[in-house]
Design a protein around this motif. Sequence first.
Motif, PDB file in Angstrom:
ATOM      1  N   PHE A 555       0.850  -1.189   0.000  1.00 19.81           N
ATOM      2  CA  PHE A 555       0.000   0.000   0.000  1.00 19.81           C
ATOM      3  C   PHE A 555       0.885   1.239   0.000  1.00 19.81           C
ATOM      4  O   PHE A 555       1.804   1.356   0.820  1.00 19.81           O
ATOM      5  N   LYS A 556       0.618   2.160  -0.920  1.00 18.98           N
ATOM      6  CA  LYS A 556       1.430   3.366  -1.051  1.00 18.98           C
ATOM      7  C   LYS A 556       0.563   4.518  -1.549  1.00 18.98           C
ATOM      8  O   LYS A 556      -0.539   4.309  -2.071  1.00 18.98           O
ATOM      9  N   SER A 582       0.917  -7.349  -5.647  1.00 19.10           N
ATOM     10  CA  SER A 582       0.017  -6.292  -6.127  1.00 19.10           C
ATOM     11  C   SER A 582       0.272  -5.018  -5.338  1.00 19.10           C
ATOM     12  O   SER A 582       0.880  -5.044  -4.264  1.00 19.10           O
ATOM     13  N   GLU A 583      -0.215  -3.883  -5.888  1.00 20.55           N
ATOM     14  CA  GLU A 583      -0.068  -2.579  -5.239  1.00 20.55           C
ATOM     15  C   GLU A 583      -1.420  -1.890  -5.163  1.00 20.55           C
ATOM     16  O   GLU A 583      -2.206  -1.950  -6.114  1.00 20.55           O
ATOM     17  N   GLU A 584      -1.672  -1.234  -4.019  1.00 19.12           N
ATOM     18  CA  GLU A 584      -2.932  -0.517  -3.819  1.00 19.12           C
ATOM     19  C   GLU A 584      -2.672   0.795  -3.093  1.00 19.12           C
ATOM     20  O   GLU A 584      -1.595   0.999  -2.519  1.00 19.12           O
ATOM     21  N   LYS A 585      -3.671   1.661  -3.111  1.00 20.08           N
ATOM     22  CA  LYS A 585      -3.582   2.933  -2.403  1.00 20.08           C
ATOM     23  C   LYS A 585      -3.839   2.712  -0.914  1.00 20.08           C
ATOM     24  O   LYS A 585      -4.627   1.847  -0.532  1.00 20.08           O
ATOM     25  N   ILE A 586      -3.181   3.500  -0.076  1.00 25.75           N
ATOM     26  CA  ILE A 586      -3.287   3.335   1.374  1.00 25.75           C
ATOM     27  C   ILE A 586      -4.693   3.702   1.854  1.00 25.75           C
ATOM     28  O   ILE A 586      -5.162   4.819   1.618  1.00 25.75           O
ATOM     29  N   PRO A 587      -5.380   2.777   2.544  1.00 24.81           N
ATOM     30  CA  PRO A 587      -6.688   3.118   3.124  1.00 24.81           C
ATOM     31  C   PRO A 587      -6.516   3.868   4.447  1.00 24.81           C
ATOM     32  O   PRO A 587      -5.411   3.958   4.984  1.00 24.81           O
TER      33      PRO A 587
END
Length: 674
Positions: A555-556, A582-587
């Motif tokens: 997460f970034k 995988s990469e995701e946006k920080i919640p």
Amino acid sequence: MKFINFTVVKFSVFLVLGILTSHYFPLSVFSLPFLLIVFFLVFILWIWTRNQLFQQVHFGIAIYFCFFCIGYFSYQMRLPRFQDNHYSNIISEESAALVQLKITQNLKPDKFNFKYFAKVNAVNGEKANGKILLNITKDSLQKKISPDEILLVYAPISEIPQPLNPHQFNYSKYMQSLGVYGQMRISEKKILKSKMGKQTFLGAAQNFRAGIVEKLQKTKLKTDERAIIQALILGEKKDVDKNLYNEYAAAGAVHILAVSGLHVGILFFILTFLLNPLKRWKYGIYLQSAVIVLLLWGFALLSGLSPSVTRAVTMFIFFAMAGIFKRETNSINTLFLSFLTLLVINPLWLFQVGFQLSYLAVFFIVWLQPIFYKVGYSKYRIIRKIWMILSVTICAQIGVLPLTLYYFHQFPGLFLLTNIVILPFLTILMGGGILIVVLASLEILPNWLAESYNFLIEGLNGFIHWVAVQDEFLFKDIHFSALKVLAAYLLIIALALFLKKMNYRRLVVSLLSISAFIAIYIYDEFRTSANQFIVFQKSKQTLIGYKNGTNFTVFKNDSTNNISEEYPIKSFRSANNIENYSEEKIPKIFQYKNKNILVLDSLGIYPKRKSIHTLLLTNSPKVNLNRIIDSLKPKQIVADGSNYFTYVKRWEKTCKLKKLPFCHTAKQGAFSIE
């Protein structure tokens, strides 16, 4: 086969066991008297048993124990805490001191600093010893510092920091294997006085090499081609372009850019072939060996007497000496005798990757190559020569493969093709390179020769580039643990012994070794399948990882660029056997193992009524931490590397007053919940 003296092998094994035991289980005091007592008892046993036809078992046990003690105490006596005059026992890390240094070696600079190894001569006027890593900021340094120069510096000596993220290269541990336990970071204004000290042999060798590099820069050699010859002959890699170096690594040919046993071995066999006519004289073999030894040390001097070259030259000098005395021996005896001698001289070499890979490669070549050569023997000379190169390459690759996978986590699938082309080519390059270096140092290098060498290196670089871009043959991110290394070598040795002599006993050992490797493979799969939540340390960035078995999500804040091959994600993936990434946006909130983890960013927005276990502060939020703690009642607070240090200090004081655990990743390293 000639006789293998297993006594030398056993002595080496017990010496290594002693060094390893001292490394992992050091004593609180240095027991030199105990070692002297052991030597005395062994001497008494030798007097008692020397006239007996069959030696007693007690004598053998005492001898092996003696070598174990030599390894143990020779390593321990090099630890700083057992040296009264070591600088770490005189000054504390926090306080600055007046330190007299002598530069011993120039290192490759980084983006911001020139780097040197230096010997500490005195601290605050008191005699001291020990090696340090000296960093001098580039912007401040006006004049070049040379080996053997003495500097008077006022600054603190600090520890070399440990890695802040899991599974990262441990630079501190690497420096300790070189005998370096501290560092200085200074600007030129901290240097109060400087002068040239008494010239040492090592300093003279490095200055000699620096002079040759300057003369090579004045020739017709192109930039990349000159950098290759500097790496190939002089062991000077700092001018090699980073992209070119990566291509050599991807092609499985990076070993030719570091002067080591391969280069010394090629030179040894070239010299042996060229000087073979000397054997026709009565004492020609002595003259041949003496000339080979002198020329090998001359090559070591040319390359700046680097540790890898010095070790390799010492190894091949033992082979030359074996030829002089015409001992009915085996190459393995000579190899282990040089191994034993080098570790007695410096036990720290055992922990250097280059030392490990060099001896493993040579051992497996000496042991397995005759078997492979017989299997592919042909009556046609050209096929025999090609198969000889192939068999040497295969044996060396078998020997270093487990350790290479453990350290570098990648395997070049086209290594055979690369080495078939490079090994014969390398002989020509080395011969021509030495000639060019000699002529350039005498300033009589003809332009046609420089241009011809340019053409050869361009051809080599072109071939390396072609191999490197074949991505489907480069296997990356291979998980290989220390247990797998041990199991792999057990399997290789068991299978090799079975192929050499097939019998029921060796078949059982081979099957057991296969079973052990499979069991360790299953255990590793189970061990790396554990879940983990981790806040990485990354300056000015927030990186959060969630590992679920072999699946890993990062997460970034920035969703544009892929960071799977960047620090610190790449090494974490390899070490934990990650299959899916995988990469995701920080919640705003994570939920992990029934624990709520709140991410508080620069906006400073947080839920008023929410049970929070961990509060993660990112991007320097301007908030009243006291109020947040009273409202959310977190169990612990974490600040990552994206925050201002002034903010972090204020938060740390608040947590101390509130008696809350506080972690700053820039200071304490990555924060993990397993």
